[in-house]
Design a protein around this motif. Structure first.
Motif, PDB file in Angstrom:
ATOM      1  N   GLU A  22       0.826  -1.184  -0.124  1.00 39.27           N
ATOM      2  CA  GLU A  22      -0.088   0.012   0.055  1.00 39.27           C
ATOM      3  C   GLU A  22       0.765   1.192   0.019  1.00 39.27           C
ATOM      4  O   GLU A  22       0.559   2.402  -0.323  1.00 39.27           O
ATOM      5  CB  GLU A  22      -1.044  -0.149   1.346  1.00 39.27           C
ATOM      6  CG  GLU A  22      -1.791  -1.215   1.112  1.00 39.27           C
ATOM      7  CD  GLU A  22      -1.535  -2.592   1.671  1.00 39.27           C
ATOM      8  OE1 GLU A  22      -0.362  -2.737   2.142  1.00 39.27           O
ATOM      9  OE2 GLU A  22      -2.394  -2.744   2.090  1.00 39.27           O
ATOM     10  N   GLY A  71      -0.802   4.177   3.425  1.00 44.42           N
ATOM     11  CA  GLY A  71      -0.940   3.717   2.931  1.00 44.42           C
ATOM     12  C   GLY A  71      -1.277   2.213   4.208  1.00 44.42           C
ATOM     13  O   GLY A  71      -2.082   1.644   3.555  1.00 44.42           O
ATOM     14  N   CYS A  72      -1.199   3.070   5.669  1.00 38.62           N
ATOM     15  CA  CYS A  72      -2.524   1.996   6.334  1.00 38.62           C
ATOM     16  C   CYS A  72      -2.702   2.686   7.640  1.00 38.62           C
ATOM     17  O   CYS A  72      -2.603   3.876   7.243  1.00 38.62           O
ATOM     18  CB  CYS A  72      -1.115   0.853   6.481  1.00 38.62           C
ATOM     19  SG  CYS A  72      -0.135   1.160   7.770  1.00 38.62           S
ATOM     20  N   ILE A  94      -4.888   3.789   2.331  1.00 36.13           N
ATOM     21  CA  ILE A  94      -5.272   2.971   1.058  1.00 36.13           C
ATOM     22  C   ILE A  94      -5.730   1.174   1.973  1.00 36.13           C
ATOM     23  O   ILE A  94      -6.654   1.345   1.463  1.00 36.13           O
ATOM     24  CB  ILE A  94      -3.714   3.458   0.463  1.00 36.13           C
ATOM     25  CG1 ILE A  94      -3.524   4.201  -0.149  1.00 36.13           C
ATOM     26  CG2 ILE A  94      -3.719   2.182  -0.851  1.00 36.13           C
ATOM     27  CD1 ILE A  94      -2.424   4.773  -1.079  1.00 36.13           C
ATOM     28  N   ARG A  95      -5.040   1.194   3.022  1.00 30.23           N
ATOM     29  CA  ARG A  95      -5.375  -0.348   3.488  1.00 30.23           C
ATOM     30  C   ARG A  95      -7.379  -0.168   3.465  1.00 30.23           C
ATOM     31  O   ARG A  95      -7.820  -1.197   3.434  1.00 30.23           O
ATOM     32  CB  ARG A  95      -4.916  -0.428   4.411  1.00 30.23           C
ATOM     33  CG  ARG A  95      -4.873  -2.030   4.762  1.00 30.23           C
ATOM     34  CD  ARG A  95      -4.012  -2.745   5.517  1.00 30.23           C
ATOM     35  NE  ARG A  95      -2.777  -2.454   4.812  1.00 30.23           N
ATOM     36  CZ  ARG A  95      -1.695  -2.859   6.280  1.00 30.23           C
ATOM     37  NH1 ARG A  95      -1.891  -2.691   7.138  1.00 30.23           N
ATOM     38  NH2 ARG A  95      -0.623  -2.844   5.284  1.00 30.23           N
ATOM     39  N   LEU A  98      -8.924   0.205   0.613  1.00 26.67           N
ATOM     40  CA  LEU A  98      -8.594  -1.662  -0.227  1.00 26.67           C
ATOM     41  C   LEU A  98     -10.106  -2.563   0.046  1.00 26.67           C
ATOM     42  O   LEU A  98     -11.006  -2.730  -0.277  1.00 26.67           O
ATOM     43  CB  LEU A  98      -7.065  -1.702  -0.060  1.00 26.67           C
ATOM     44  CG  LEU A  98      -6.463  -1.658  -0.909  1.00 26.67           C
ATOM     45  CD1 LEU A  98      -4.826  -2.059  -1.340  1.00 26.67           C
ATOM     46  CD2 LEU A  98      -6.471  -1.023  -2.371  1.00 26.67           C
TER      47      LEU A  98
END
Lengths: 150, 137
Positions: A22, A71-72, A94-95, A98
């Protein structure tokens, strides 16, 4: 009376995310926004420069709106900005995105393929939406506003 | 006690192709050349002074790979408690190998890939030497 000059640029700060796929999506999505979708008004900030003592990055983030792209859930980009420069104007995890999109495929951090690039494009569009919201809310001095003023 | 590892930590710059080269060289080392001995970590965790990341830096060997002279990777490692055992700048390799110029941030191109290979091979050799020295201690 002092007048606040509206910033011409928006800072987009990606987490570094070298350990996670991510993170690679975050970095590449920010780069796509800078190069392809909102060039000229998007400036990338380098997160580790905050700690490395670069006052330019910290000052920019104090004066211009910043969108953190993480990303997380550790949210390093968002938390670092808040620690060193103040509140962010927008944040992306982003995680979480998703999960929302139902993506549970194994993703590569080092060799992004078709799926990773498709997701990168989708994340880039999420960043663009946040930039456009800032423009609509009058947080940025952009070209359309100058044209209206003329 | 878990076995000590080598953490290869690249800078996270997204403004220069040299940073992309550093990251790709890192992945080549930790995923393909020395997967049992080396790993990487998010530099941003050090920026945020994450205690777990700082401990990893203090308890293991660290290689910092920087894309430019601002040396963010090296400085963030130092701020975590100790200097990296090995520190390099991609730009120094570019000066030595002027024919290998990475193309762009998102696509480093063929010359960039050659540079990645050169850096990662050199790094893997240096890490091997480091580990041999470390084992003798």
């Amino acid at each position: 009376m002092t007048m606040r000059t509206k910033p011409k640029f928006v800072g987009v700060l990606s987490c570094s995310g070298e350990e996670e796929p991510e993170g690679t999506i975050a970095r590449n999505a920010v780069r796509l926004v800078m190069e392809k979708y909102r060039p000229g008004i998007t400036v990338s900030l380098c997160l580790p420069l905050y700690l490395a003592g670069d006052s330019g990055e910290r000052e920019f983030a104090k004066l211009a709106p910043v969108i953190a792209v993480d990303g997380c859930e550790k949210a390093c980009a968002k938390l670092s900005t808040e620690k060193y420069s103040g509140k962010v104007s927008g944040a992306i995890d982003i995680r979480a995105l998703l999960r929302e999109w139902g993506v549970d495929d194994h993703l590569s951090r080092s060799r992004p393929g078709e799926l990773e690039w498709e997701l990168t494009e989708r994340v880039a569009q999420e960043i663009v939406k946040k930039i456009d919201s800032l423009i609509q809310e009058g947080e940025l001095a952009t070209k359309p506003e100058k044209e209206e003023a003329n | 006690m878990p076995e000590r590892k080598v953490y290869v930590i690249p800078c996270s710059g997204i403004g220069k192709a040299s940073a992309s080269v550093g990251r790709q060289a890192t992945y080549r080392v930790v995923e393909e050349l020395l997967p049992e001995k080396a790993d990487t970590m998010c530099l941003a965790l050090l920026t945020l002074e994450d205690p777990g990341a700082q401990e990893k830096v203090r308890e293991n060997w660290v290689v910092a790979i920087d894309g430019c002279a601002k040396d963010c990777a090296r400085k963030n490692v130092e701020a975590a408690g100790k200097p990296p055992e090995i520190a390099h700048r991609v730009q120094d390799y570019m000066k030595k190998h002027k024919n290998l110029k990475p193309q762009a941030v998102l696509d480093i191109g063929e010359e960039g890939k050659k540079l990645v290979e050169l850096i990662s091979q050199e790094l893997a050799e240096e890490i091997d030497v480091l580990l041999k020295g470390g084992e003798r201690k």
